[in-house]
Design a protein around this motif. Structure first.
Motif, PDB file in Angstrom:
ATOM      1  N   LEU A 114      64.454  11.692  75.410  1.00 46.18           N
ATOM      2  CA  LEU A 114      65.576  12.496  75.896  1.00 46.18           C
ATOM      3  C   LEU A 114      66.854  12.154  75.142  1.00 46.18           C
ATOM      4  O   LEU A 114      67.606  13.048  74.743  1.00 46.18           O
ATOM      5  CB  LEU A 114      65.788  12.288  77.400  1.00 46.18           C
ATOM      6  N   GLY A 115      67.101  10.875  74.924  1.00 50.74           N
ATOM      7  CA  GLY A 115      68.280  10.474  74.158  1.00 50.74           C
ATOM      8  C   GLY A 115      68.265  11.087  72.763  1.00 50.74           C
ATOM      9  O   GLY A 115      69.285  11.577  72.277  1.00 50.74           O
ATOM     10  N   TRP A 116      67.102  11.082  72.124  1.00 53.44           N
ATOM     11  CA  TRP A 116      66.965  11.706  70.806  1.00 53.44           C
ATOM     12  C   TRP A 116      67.295  13.203  70.903  1.00 53.44           C
ATOM     13  O   TRP A 116      68.031  13.739  70.069  1.00 53.44           O
ATOM     14  CB  TRP A 116      65.545  11.490  70.264  1.00 53.44           C
ATOM     15  N   ALA A 117      66.764  13.871  71.917  1.00 51.28           N
ATOM     16  CA  ALA A 117      67.000  15.317  72.080  1.00 51.28           C
ATOM     17  C   ALA A 117      68.484  15.619  72.265  1.00 51.28           C
ATOM     18  O   ALA A 117      69.020  16.546  71.649  1.00 51.28           O
ATOM     19  CB  ALA A 117      66.199  15.852  73.272  1.00 51.28           C
ATOM     20  N   TRP A 118      69.151  14.845  73.097  1.00 58.60           N
ATOM     21  CA  TRP A 118      70.583  15.099  73.332  1.00 58.60           C
ATOM     22  C   TRP A 118      71.375  14.833  72.050  1.00 58.60           C
ATOM     23  O   TRP A 118      72.313  15.561  71.739  1.00 58.60           O
ATOM     24  CB  TRP A 118      71.114  14.267  74.484  1.00 58.60           C
ATOM     25  N   GLU A 119      70.992  13.816  71.283  1.00 52.43           N
ATOM     26  CA  GLU A 119      71.665  13.548  70.005  1.00 52.43           C
ATOM     27  C   GLU A 119      71.460  14.689  69.005  1.00 52.43           C
ATOM     28  O   GLU A 119      72.300  14.904  68.129  1.00 52.43           O
ATOM     29  CB  GLU A 119      71.158  12.234  69.403  1.00 52.43           C
ATOM     30  N   GLN A 120      70.346  15.406  69.131  1.00 50.90           N
ATOM     31  CA  GLN A 120      70.071  16.549  68.250  1.00 50.90           C
ATOM     32  C   GLN A 120      70.798  17.808  68.706  1.00 50.90           C
ATOM     33  O   GLN A 120      70.732  18.836  68.040  1.00 50.90           O
ATOM     34  CB  GLN A 120      68.563  16.850  68.191  1.00 50.90           C
ATOM     35  N   GLY A 121      71.460  17.758  69.858  1.00 50.46           N
ATOM     36  CA  GLY A 121      72.192  18.912  70.362  1.00 50.46           C
ATOM     37  C   GLY A 121      71.415  19.802  71.312  1.00 50.46           C
ATOM     38  O   GLY A 121      71.891  20.871  71.682  1.00 50.46           O
ATOM     39  N   PHE A 122      70.226  19.389  71.760  1.00 54.61           N
ATOM     40  CA  PHE A 122      69.499  20.173  72.758  1.00 54.61           C
ATOM     41  C   PHE A 122      70.349  20.181  74.023  1.00 54.61           C
ATOM     42  O   PHE A 122      70.915  19.156  74.406  1.00 54.61           O
ATOM     43  CB  PHE A 122      68.146  19.551  73.086  1.00 54.61           C
ATOM     44  N   ASP A 123      70.439  21.309  74.687  1.00 55.03           N
ATOM     45  CA  ASP A 123      71.249  21.351  75.905  1.00 55.03           C
ATOM     46  C   ASP A 123      70.402  21.281  77.168  1.00 55.03           C
ATOM     47  O   ASP A 123      70.932  21.070  78.261  1.00 55.03           O
ATOM     48  CB  ASP A 123      72.155  22.584  75.930  1.00 55.03           C
ATOM     49  N   THR A 124      69.100  21.452  77.044  1.00 53.46           N
ATOM     50  CA  THR A 124      68.200  21.364  78.192  1.00 53.46           C
ATOM     51  C   THR A 124      66.770  21.218  77.706  1.00 53.46           C
ATOM     52  O   THR A 124      66.435  21.616  76.593  1.00 53.46           O
ATOM     53  CB  THR A 124      68.330  22.611  79.113  1.00 53.46           C
ATOM     54  N   LEU A 125      65.961  20.622  78.536  1.00 54.41           N
ATOM     55  CA  LEU A 125      64.509  20.577  78.368  1.00 54.41           C
ATOM     56  C   LEU A 125      63.920  20.759  79.752  1.00 54.41           C
ATOM     57  O   LEU A 125      64.602  20.542  80.760  1.00 54.41           O
ATOM     58  CB  LEU A 125      64.047  19.232  77.801  1.00 54.41           C
ATOM     59  N   VAL A 126      62.668  21.170  79.807  1.00 58.27           N
ATOM     60  CA  VAL A 126      61.975  21.266  81.086  1.00 58.27           C
ATOM     61  C   VAL A 126      60.719  20.409  81.031  1.00 58.27           C
ATOM     62  O   VAL A 126      60.258  20.028  79.958  1.00 58.27           O
ATOM     63  CB  VAL A 126      61.606  22.729  81.447  1.00 58.27           C
ATOM     64  N   SER A 127      60.179  20.131  82.200  1.00 57.90           N
ATOM     65  CA  SER A 127      58.852  19.534  82.327  1.00 57.90           C
ATOM     66  C   SER A 127      58.053  20.444  83.242  1.00 57.90           C
ATOM     67  O   SER A 127      58.471  20.721  84.372  1.00 57.90           O
ATOM     68  CB  SER A 127      58.924  18.125  82.925  1.00 57.90           C
ATOM     69  N   TYR A 128      56.932  20.959  82.735  1.00 59.44           N
ATOM     70  CA  TYR A 128      56.013  21.784  83.520  1.00 59.44           C
ATOM     71  C   TYR A 128      54.978  20.855  84.130  1.00 59.44           C
ATOM     72  O   TYR A 128      54.233  20.188  83.413  1.00 59.44           O
ATOM     73  CB  TYR A 128      55.328  22.820  82.626  1.00 59.44           C
ATOM     74  N   ILE A 129      54.942  20.785  85.460  1.00 58.40           N
ATOM     75  CA  ILE A 129      54.108  19.793  86.140  1.00 58.40           C
ATOM     76  C   ILE A 129      53.279  20.467  87.228  1.00 58.40           C
ATOM     77  O   ILE A 129      53.785  21.302  87.982  1.00 58.40           O
ATOM     78  CB  ILE A 129      54.989  18.678  86.759  1.00 58.40           C
ATOM     79  N   THR A 130      52.015  20.081  87.318  1.00 59.92           N
ATOM     80  CA  THR A 130      51.158  20.527  88.412  1.00 59.92           C
ATOM     81  C   THR A 130      51.725  19.958  89.707  1.00 59.92           C
ATOM     82  O   THR A 130      52.019  18.752  89.770  1.00 59.92           O
ATOM     83  CB  THR A 130      49.718  20.022  88.195  1.00 59.92           C
ATOM     84  N   PRO A 131      51.909  20.781  90.746  1.00 63.00           N
ATOM     85  CA  PRO A 131      52.547  20.291  91.975  1.00 63.00           C
ATOM     86  C   PRO A 131      51.920  19.020  92.556  1.00 63.00           C
ATOM     87  O   PRO A 131      52.632  18.162  93.077  1.00 63.00           O
ATOM     88  CB  PRO A 131      52.409  21.464  92.949  1.00 63.00           C
ATOM     89  N   GLU A 132      50.603  18.855  92.447  1.00 58.11           N
ATOM     90  CA  GLU A 132      49.932  17.682  93.009  1.00 58.11           C
ATOM     91  C   GLU A 132      50.079  16.427  92.154  1.00 58.11           C
ATOM     92  O   GLU A 132      49.682  15.340  92.572  1.00 58.11           O
ATOM     93  CB  GLU A 132      48.432  17.979  93.202  1.00 58.11           C
ATOM     94  N   ASN A 133      50.656  16.554  90.978  1.00 63.08           N
ATOM     95  CA  ASN A 133      50.815  15.407  90.082  1.00 63.08           C
ATOM     96  C   ASN A 133      52.058  14.613  90.501  1.00 63.08           C
ATOM     97  O   ASN A 133      53.123  14.684  89.897  1.00 63.08           O
ATOM     98  CB  ASN A 133      50.917  15.868  88.628  1.00 63.08           C
ATOM     99  N   THR A 134      51.894  13.843  91.553  1.00 63.25           N
ATOM    100  CA  THR A 134      53.035  13.140  92.154  1.00 63.25           C
ATOM    101  C   THR A 134      53.639  12.094  91.223  1.00 63.25           C
ATOM    102  O   THR A 134      54.848  11.859  91.268  1.00 63.25           O
ATOM    103  CB  THR A 134      52.629  12.484  93.486  1.00 63.25           C
ATOM    104  N   ARG A 135      52.839  11.472  90.375  1.00 63.30           N
ATOM    105  CA  ARG A 135      53.375  10.463  89.447  1.00 63.30           C
ATOM    106  C   ARG A 135      54.311  11.101  88.422  1.00 63.30           C
ATOM    107  O   ARG A 135      55.379  10.579  88.136  1.00 63.30           O
ATOM    108  CB  ARG A 135      52.249   9.722  88.743  1.00 63.30           C
ATOM    109  N   SER A 136      53.904  12.242  87.860  1.00 65.37           N
ATOM    110  CA  SER A 136      54.773  12.910  86.887  1.00 65.37           C
ATOM    111  C   SER A 136      56.011  13.475  87.551  1.00 65.37           C
ATOM    112  O   SER A 136      57.104  13.447  86.979  1.00 65.37           O
ATOM    113  CB  SER A 136      54.017  14.022  86.151  1.00 65.37           C
ATOM    114  N   ARG A 137      55.866  13.988  88.759  1.00 65.05           N
ATOM    115  CA  ARG A 137      57.041  14.494  89.477  1.00 65.05           C
ATOM    116  C   ARG A 137      58.031  13.357  89.745  1.00 65.05           C
ATOM    117  O   ARG A 137      59.237  13.523  89.560  1.00 65.05           O
ATOM    118  CB  ARG A 137      56.618  15.173  90.778  1.00 65.05           C
ATOM    119  N   ALA A 138      57.523  12.202  90.156  1.00 67.10           N
ATOM    120  CA  ALA A 138      58.398  11.050  90.420  1.00 67.10           C
ATOM    121  C   ALA A 138      59.094  10.598  89.137  1.00 67.10           C
ATOM    122  O   ALA A 138      60.284  10.268  89.159  1.00 67.10           O
ATOM    123  CB  ALA A 138      57.594   9.909  91.034  1.00 67.10           C
TER     124      ALA A 138
END
Length: 179
Positions: A114-138
């Motif tokens: 994420l730090g690399w992305a912000w340094e490159q000028g990205f203004d947003t990113l998303v994470s597509y997560i399966t609702p039951e994937n509680t570890r990735s959501r956390a």
């Protein structure tokens, strides 16, 4: 000359370009129940195609996947910023192998990406997560991402199959919020 992933060092990890020998560890991962929330390749050829696309994305798109090594040199997973054709937005995603679970490595690797992305000028990113994937959501929530129910979903996916977490740099656009 092909562009490859930049090396990023953190206190305990090294994010590096993928190598061909990373495939065997991925193949082993995809044979376990830990891969239930990730679209597993049907064979080694499809794994090669998928991993190759994440490597060549650096050249074609300026972002892609990093292998995650511990400071001792153990390959423990991947963090990636990708946007395959069916994704409406750039996504940050992560995969951590079982032996590395519960040590904060995924948070450390994703924070560095994420730090690399912000340094490159990205203004947003998303994470597509399966609702039951509680570890990735956390993890997305630990990283400061917020659920974005209005975000477009990957082509062919429904809200029952995928939730979207939105990552953004802090209010002044500085990556320090993620350091």
């Amino acid at each position: 000359m092909m562009r490859e992933a930049p090396v990023i060092n953190t206190p305990r990890l090294r994010l590096r370009p993928h190598r061909m020998d990373d495939m065997e560890a991925f193949w082993a991962f995809y044979q376990t129940s830990r891969a239930v929330f990730i679209g597993a390749p049907k064979d080694r050829t499809h794994l090669f195609y998928g991993l190759s696309s994440e490597v060549v994305a650096w050249d074609w798109m300026g972002h892609g996947a990093w292998a995650i090594d511990t400071a001792e040199g153990d390959f423990i997973g991947q963090v990636a910023i990708t946007q395959p054709p069916h994704f409406p937005e750039r996504e940050i995603g992560w995969t951590l192998f079982e032996q590395a679970e519960g040590k904060g490595y995924a948070t450390e690797a994703a924070t560095a990406a994420l730090g690399w992305a912000w340094e490159q000028g990205f203004d947003t990113l998303v994470s597509y997560i399966t609702p039951e994937n509680t570890r990735s959501r956390a993890l997305a929530e630990r990283l400061g991402a917020a659920l974005d129910p209005e975000a477009p979903l990957p082509e062919g996916e429904t809200a029952e199959e995928t939730v979207v977490y939105r990552h953004s740099p802090d209010i002044d656009g500085s990556p320090e919020a993620y350091a």
